[in-house]
Design an enzyme around this catalytic site. Structure first.
Site, PDB file in Angstrom:
ATOM      1  N   CYS A  32       0.920  -1.233  -0.009  1.00 43.51           N
ATOM      2  CA  CYS A  32      -0.016  -0.025  -0.053  1.00 43.51           C
ATOM      3  C   CYS A  32       0.897   1.262   0.099  1.00 43.51           C
ATOM      4  CB  CYS A  32      -0.761   0.094   1.138  1.00 43.51           C
ATOM      5  SG  CYS A  32      -2.115  -1.481   1.465  1.00 43.51           S
ATOM      6  N   GLY A 137       1.544  -1.645   5.522  1.00 43.05           N
ATOM      7  CA  GLY A 137       2.217  -2.566   6.276  1.00 43.05           C
ATOM      8  C   GLY A 137       1.084  -3.840   6.544  1.00 43.05           C
ATOM      9  N   TYR A 288      13.011  -3.054  -5.206  1.00 40.92           N
ATOM     10  CA  TYR A 288      12.048  -3.357  -5.975  1.00 40.92           C
ATOM     11  C   TYR A 288      10.714  -2.335  -5.827  1.00 40.92           C
ATOM     12  CZ  TYR A 288       7.528  -4.987  -7.886  1.00 40.92           C
ATOM     13  OH  TYR A 288       6.234  -4.945  -8.700  1.00 40.92           O
TER      14      TYR A 288
HETATM   15  P1  AMP Z   1       8.174 -14.012 -10.294  1.00 44.53           P
HETATM   16  O1  AMP Z   1       9.496 -14.584 -10.113  1.00 44.53           O
HETATM   17  O2  AMP Z   1       7.579 -14.377 -11.751  1.00 44.53           O
HETATM   18  O3  AMP Z   1       7.286 -14.216  -9.262  1.00 44.53           O
HETATM   19  O4  AMP Z   1       8.313 -12.267 -10.580  1.00 44.53           O
HETATM   20  C1  AMP Z   1       9.106 -11.754 -10.457  1.00 44.53           C
HETATM   21  C2  AMP Z   1       9.253 -10.299 -11.018  1.00 44.53           C
HETATM   22  O5  AMP Z   1       8.220  -9.585 -10.224  1.00 44.53           O
HETATM   23  C3  AMP Z   1      10.519  -9.354 -10.970  1.00 44.53           C
HETATM   24  O6  AMP Z   1      10.706  -9.009 -12.371  1.00 44.53           O
HETATM   25  C4  AMP Z   1      10.330  -8.412  -9.873  1.00 44.53           C
HETATM   26  O7  AMP Z   1      10.568  -7.048 -10.473  1.00 44.53           O
HETATM   27  C5  AMP Z   1       8.698  -8.385  -9.834  1.00 44.53           C
HETATM   28  N1  AMP Z   1       8.621  -8.218  -8.348  1.00 44.53           N
HETATM   29  C6  AMP Z   1       9.233  -8.951  -7.265  1.00 44.53           C
HETATM   30  N2  AMP Z   1       8.912  -8.985  -6.052  1.00 44.53           N
HETATM   31  C7  AMP Z   1       7.608  -8.121  -6.254  1.00 44.53           C
HETATM   32  C8  AMP Z   1       6.487  -7.862  -5.239  1.00 44.53           C
HETATM   33  N3  AMP Z   1       6.418  -8.105  -3.902  1.00 44.53           N
HETATM   34  N4  AMP Z   1       5.509  -7.399  -5.866  1.00 44.53           N
HETATM   35  C9  AMP Z   1       5.274  -6.901  -7.185  1.00 44.53           C
HETATM   36  N5  AMP Z   1       6.192  -7.548  -8.199  1.00 44.53           N
HETATM   37  C10 AMP Z   1       7.374  -8.059  -7.720  1.00 44.53           C
END
Ligand code: AMP
Length: 502
Positions: A32, A137, A288
């Site tokens: 959030c 959070g 990220y």
């Molecule tokens: P995956 O390994 O397919 O689950 O997704 C990894 C990708 O999602 C990476 O390219 C990251 O940039 C992005 N990512 C990593 N952590 C998060 C998160 N907590 N929320 C949204 N996207 C994420």
């Protein structure tokens, strides 16, 4: 005095979306963004809108703004992006104090009742009033808190842990709103960066006022910063400093872990929560989650990513001395700064190899895994001219479930890349986050169930290299590992997580 949002104060979206109310499912994990603004006299809904809009990356499922003059609350919220929710109504929201919230729930919480800000009124010996709350959070003792509140007769309207905090505050018997908050948060464990509007009535002199309040939990898991608007004594609070820029505010400082700041006619007052804890701000904000143009706790996010990229290049050189790559290609957007750093350190030219459709949101911000899988190709398209017959270093910020990486490697191969060496600017994610980042249940985390060698085979790379934890910590100025929460890389959590462990 009308210390409650009346039915007519609530936007039209309430009626249409209230059909979606679901039976509670006791699982809370949310990403959030929060924003707040206080002015002595002028309406501030538009400032709140601008600030919140800059935080859209922190949550795309729902959005809401609560505006108050200290007596009334005008609350508008709905499902969707800021532009979906606030098509027409922002200018009509009245009041000189506002908070806003953007939200992405990951599980069991996609309902109108969970949209924030949330509202409750309270009584006090001197007058009473109301509180609107926006939370970033995730609590680790939410179940226990909820059970205790239900035993006291509390009726919950949502499945969110934030409602427990709101109830604790309004039921607390302390005489002032500041004391109510400080005292009730003593029983709350986990991650909370809060923006609140409190409407406070004083019966003795028949006055009322709106106060803007920001709180950061004692570990400081999620960011929260304070800004100033011009010289008029107007202040803003935001999850990230990029929102201050968007709202035309100047950065003043980060809210400290364990600090509560109160903005009112008395100016800014600072209080500290009684509970003390070791600092544990989330390293994943730098990897990220946060925008690269934000600065959190003194460190700019782009710089941190750039340094991760440089460090990754040094570690890659040691691990794979035989590889002679032609290009460093980022996975946009979050891999860009690290790829620039990698290129600068290694001397391998930086090249764009994947073009992002900027109208597709974050792949992750789609709660269902099957939808997530199908959107990778829609979001990123290979730039064949930069990939064909090249030995590519592909830089991404993280591998969570492995779905994205496997698809990307496939795309790059089809586009003619000769070799793909994937370098990830974070260590393997082996444990879930319980503090507000959606990094899944443990068995879905590819690095929890596979070795690096197995992941490399599953996603189809020529080689796979992760940044070491030491390298990550050095990149975020925390070489001794004393300031950040890195529990998703090793499972040593800064709080008790028995209640939430997945
Ligand atoms: P995956 O390994 O397919 O689950 O997704 C990894 C990708 O999602 C990476 O390219 C990251 O940039 C992005 N990512 C990593 N952590 C998060 C998160 N907590 N929320 C949204 N996207 C994420």
């Amino acid at each position: 005095m009308k210390p409650a949002a009346s039915r007519s104060d609530v936007g039209a979206s309430y009626a249409s979306d209230s059909k979606q109310l679901q039976a509670p499912r006791y699982r809370w994990r949310e990403e959030c963004g929060v924003f707040g603004v206080w002015s002595g006299n002028r309406p501030v809904a538009d400032v709140c809108y601008l600030g919140l809009f800059a935080l859209q990356h922190r949550g795309q499922e729902s959005a809401g703004i609560a505006v108050s003059d200290g007596m009334h609350v005008d609350l508008e919220k709905g499902m969707g992006l800021m532009t979906d929710v606030f098509k027409t109504r922002v200018p009509s929201l009245k009041g000189h104090c506002a908070i806003g919230h953007v939200r992405y729930s990951t599980f069991g919480g996609t309902s109108f009742a969970n949209i924030q800000p949330i509202f409750a009124s309270f009584a006090s010996s001197s007058g009473g009033g109301f509180v609107c709350l926006a939370h970033n959070g995730s609590l680790v003792n939410a179940k226990k808190l909820r059970a205790q509140l239900e035993a006291r007769g509390c009726v919950f309207q949502s499945t969110s842990d934030s409602e427990s905090m709101l109830n604790l505050i309004v039921l607390n018997s302390a005489p002032t709103i500041e004391e109510k908050i400080l005292s009730s948060l003593e029983t709350v464990e986990g991650a909370y960066s809060l923006a609140l509007v409190a409407g406070v009535r004083d019966d003795a002199d028949n006055t009322h006022e709106a106060r803007l309040i920001g709180v950061r939990d004692p570990h400081g898991f999620r960011p929260l910063c304070l800004g100033r608007l011009g010289e008029r004594g107007e202040y803003v609070l935001a999850s990230e400093s990029c929102a201050l820029d968007a709202a035309g505010a100047e950065f003043v400082r980060d809210v400290q872990p364990g600090e509560m700041v109160v903005v009112s006619r008395k100016g800014i007052r600072s209080f500290f929560l009684r509970k003390k804890a070791r600092p544990a701000s989330c390293v994943f904000e730098y990897i990220y989650f946060a925008r690269p143009d934000s600065t959190i706790d003194g460190l700019n996010v782009w710089q941190a990513r750039y340094r991760m990229g440089r460090q990754l290049a040094r570690e890659f050189r040691e691990g794979y001395p035989g590889v002679a790559p032609d290009a460093v290609v980022p996975v946009p957007d979050t891999g860009i700064a690290a790829a620039i750093g990698f290129s600068a350190e290694s001397g391998v030219p930086y090249a764009e190899g994947l073009i992002k459709n900027r109208y597709v949101g974050r792949t992750f911000i789609l709660p269902e895994q099957n939808v997530r899988r199908s959107t990778v190709g829609m979001k990123l398209n290979p730039l064949r001219e930069n990939l064909k017959d090249r030995k590519v270093i592909l830089i991404d910020d993280s591998i969570v479930r492995g779905t994205t990486s496997a698809r990307l490697i496939n795309l790059l191969r089809k586009a003619g890349a000769a070799e793909i060496h994937m370098c990830v600017s974070s260590p393997p994610i082996t444990h879930p986050c319980y503090y507000g980042i959606d990094t899944s249940i443990r068995k879905e985390l590819i690095a929890a169930v596979s070795t690096v060698e197995e992941i490399h085979k599953t996603i189809g790379t020529d080689s796979l290299h992760y940044l070491t934890l030491r390298g990550l910590l050095e990149s975020v100025n925390d070489a001794e590992g004393e300031k950040m929460c890195t529990s998703c890389f090793h499972g040593r959590y800064p709080t008790d997580v028995t209640e939430v462990a997945l």
